[in-house]
Scaffold this motif. Sequence first.
Motif, PDB file in Angstrom:
ATOM      1  N   SER A   1     -11.461  -4.075   0.270  1.00  0.00           N
ATOM      2  CA  SER A   1     -10.820  -3.136   1.202  1.00  0.00           C
ATOM      3  C   SER A   1     -10.198  -1.953   0.471  1.00  0.00           C
ATOM      4  O   SER A   1     -10.406  -0.796   0.851  1.00  0.00           O
TER       5      SER A   1
ATOM      6  N   PRO B   1     -12.002   6.948  -2.487  1.00  0.00           N
ATOM      7  CA  PRO B   1     -11.427   8.297  -2.288  1.00  0.00           C
ATOM      8  C   PRO B   1     -10.847   8.892  -3.568  1.00  0.00           C
ATOM      9  O   PRO B   1     -10.949  10.092  -3.804  1.00  0.00           O
TER      10      PRO B   1
ATOM     11  N   MET C   1       0.847  -1.191   0.000  1.00  0.00           N
ATOM     12  CA  MET C   1       0.000   0.000   0.000  1.00  0.00           C
ATOM     13  C   MET C   1       0.884   1.244   0.000  1.00  0.00           C
ATOM     14  O   MET C   1       1.018   1.940   1.000  1.00  0.00           O
TER      15      MET C   1
ATOM     16  N   LEU D   1     -12.631   0.565  -0.806  1.00  0.00           N
ATOM     17  CA  LEU D   1     -13.093   1.548   0.183  1.00  0.00           C
ATOM     18  C   LEU D   1     -12.027   2.573   0.543  1.00  0.00           C
ATOM     19  O   LEU D   1     -12.300   3.774   0.557  1.00  0.00           O
ATOM     20  N   VAL D   2     -10.806   2.122   0.855  1.00  0.00           N
ATOM     21  CA  VAL D   2      -9.821   3.064   1.412  1.00  0.00           C
ATOM     22  C   VAL D   2      -8.954   3.723   0.342  1.00  0.00           C
ATOM     23  O   VAL D   2      -8.218   4.661   0.646  1.00  0.00           O
TER      24      VAL D   2
ATOM     25  N   ILE E   1      -9.257   6.040  11.313  1.00  0.00           N
ATOM     26  CA  ILE E   1      -8.065   5.884  10.473  1.00  0.00           C
ATOM     27  C   ILE E   1      -6.809   5.868  11.352  1.00  0.00           C
ATOM     28  O   ILE E   1      -6.605   6.776  12.135  1.00  0.00           O
TER      29      ILE E   1
END
Lengths: 369, 369
Positions: free
Chosen positions: B188, B196, B129, B191-192, B291
């Motif tokens: 996942s 965004p 990530m 979403l993150v 977060i």
Amino acid sequence: MSAAPKGNGARAARTRGPVHVIGAGLLGASVGLGLRERGIDVTLEDLSPTTVALAADYGAGRVRTAADPAPAIVIVATPPDVAADAVERALTSFPSAVVTDVTSVKLAPLLELTRRGVDLTNYVGSHPMAGRERGGAIMARADLFVARPWVICRDEATPAEALTLVEGVALDLGGVLIEMTPEEHDRSVGLVSHLPQVVSSLLAARLVPATEQAIGLAGGGLRDTTRIAASDPELWMQILGANREPVVELLDAFGADIAAFADALRDPAQTGAKRRIADLLAAGNRGVGRIPGKHGSSERFTTITVLIDDTPGQLGLLLTELGELGINMEDLRLEHSPGAQIGFAEIAVLPEVAERAITDLVERGWRTL
Amino acid sequence: MSAAPKGNGARAARTRGPVHVIGAGLLGASVGLGLRERGIDVTLEDLSPTTVALAADYGAGRVRTAADPAPAIVIVATPPDVAADAVERALTSFPSAVVTDVTSVKLAPLLELTRRGVDLTNYVGSHPMAGRERGGAIMARADLFVARPWVICRDEATPAEALTLVEGVALDLGGVLIEMTPEEHDRSVGLVSHLPQVVSSLLAARLVPATEQAIGLAGGGLRDTTRIAASDPELWMQILGANREPVVELLDAFGADIAAFADALRDPAQTGAKRRIADLLAAGNRGVGRIPGKHGSSERFTTITVLIDDTPGQLGLLLTELGELGINMEDLRLEHSPGAQIGFAEIAVLPEVAERAITDLVERGWRTL
């Protein structure tokens, strides 16, 4: 290095006191701190004795008493839903003073005051574009307004002296004056402030039911897009409620974009679906490039990339030499990899000096890309 | 600059080379830089001779030739739309090697490889990530993966040795191992990361038709929410196209929230409208609170903001003085408002020197925020 203050601290203050600040939260206390730093007498009031005492303790001014002389200017820094009340009361209590407010919506309070038949000769609405996620005097800072736009909403009836007084305060606090009508202001902040707030809040709200595992993958993108979602809901209910029409219009348009994007992604086989996705993403590139002070994609400047040794002295030397060459740097970004021996200074300059800058830098032994 | 390895270089490397990296862009070159820093032999290939030569010049590895021995591990770091091809080719070309990829979507390439009947015994999908708005070897850094989650997608058939090899690379690069199924991973990151991205792009796209006046009021909130809108549209078309179902579902839900919010704001007299607005804003507070590591944009560094006169000489002076003070600057960003005499230099330093840096700078007459 001299001990003289750097920045704008050296100029004489424009504001003549006493200045009275109504509402001693983040903005009011920051106004007080900033003006007091310029040697201006500031008095404070707040509905909450605790809040006003706290702001006074931080040096934002002294609590106003009946013995104080009438202020030359009154700055209303209350929550939006009581701003019109506070402005009306200030105009009545201090008929010789000019009254301004720093409320983040400008049309609704003006219409309310007009509806009440208040004489607005001595009122000049304003709005400094400054804030923080957390409010309160405890977060106040004297330089909150430095280099930030400060919108002044005058009309034809505004006396020149009243305008000068309000502008003086804004300038003394380091703000950059911008004149707008209340309608222009409200539409503008709807776009650059209120829409991003709602979008950020609703994006963050999607994280509430997420798994721990998913949240664990969060990176800088999610953090940045949701940072302002930490803002005070009560304050934002007031702001959004006072700027309903522009915000609803913006949310409808944004919602339509979201739906169009989802539809194109849902059915990529439909004619033009890929093109619509690409166009919207590319429009995002262009939109972010329009934001002033935003790195990278500004169309106004040309970027020169200079290779530097990955040491702090090298960059200082480069910037010193740019100064010697008379090249004005509009923006700068440093890129370096701790694992690599070289870094890059990306320097934005006006297009007309870019070529000379490169020639001169290369002549002095710098490597450019 | 000393030749001694920095950061986590002290521990013995887990990875045994040679490691072959396919795709020498931001991620591939960063993998190469990081592994080379640990003393591991890295070879590179890329469809573009320019790209691979540039990455080699930066020290990310050497260009692979026919004379090189077979790699122990192959890391595919190509764009998403050719990842399955590259993985298949690597498994065929290097039958004794373990192959992983760092593609940001995990299910689609796996399904494609399965559909083709490729033997996937030696394949372990993974996803660090980490990323930056701009790609390319020029943006690569050895520490790109440090302290970032690195997702590993194993299945029951994955041999223990293959898993150990891939995990070793992730750990050597400073990543934090997380095990997920491809489905869990894709939902996942939808979403993150993917939601965004679309939200930020569409928000920024709304700025394209805006007046100069409105854009001039932009502040930190807008800048943060739209920062990732500067990302590469082509790359994101590939990522979103490969993770269509979860992203469409998330966009539909988010769009419904936007519509519900707009409706409540449009007609505040309807029963419960104010409550619905308050609930959504409060949910945003709770969501952002979930977060991890939410302080500043970088977890590794502390940012010091120094006010500077908006002239090139001032910034050069500041950096020279930082050098004199022995303070190593890890990153630098310049922010300034058009028309203002003052700008801000945001300087990233190691947390342990931040306090001293501020004290020393203030002592020399600089103003910090």
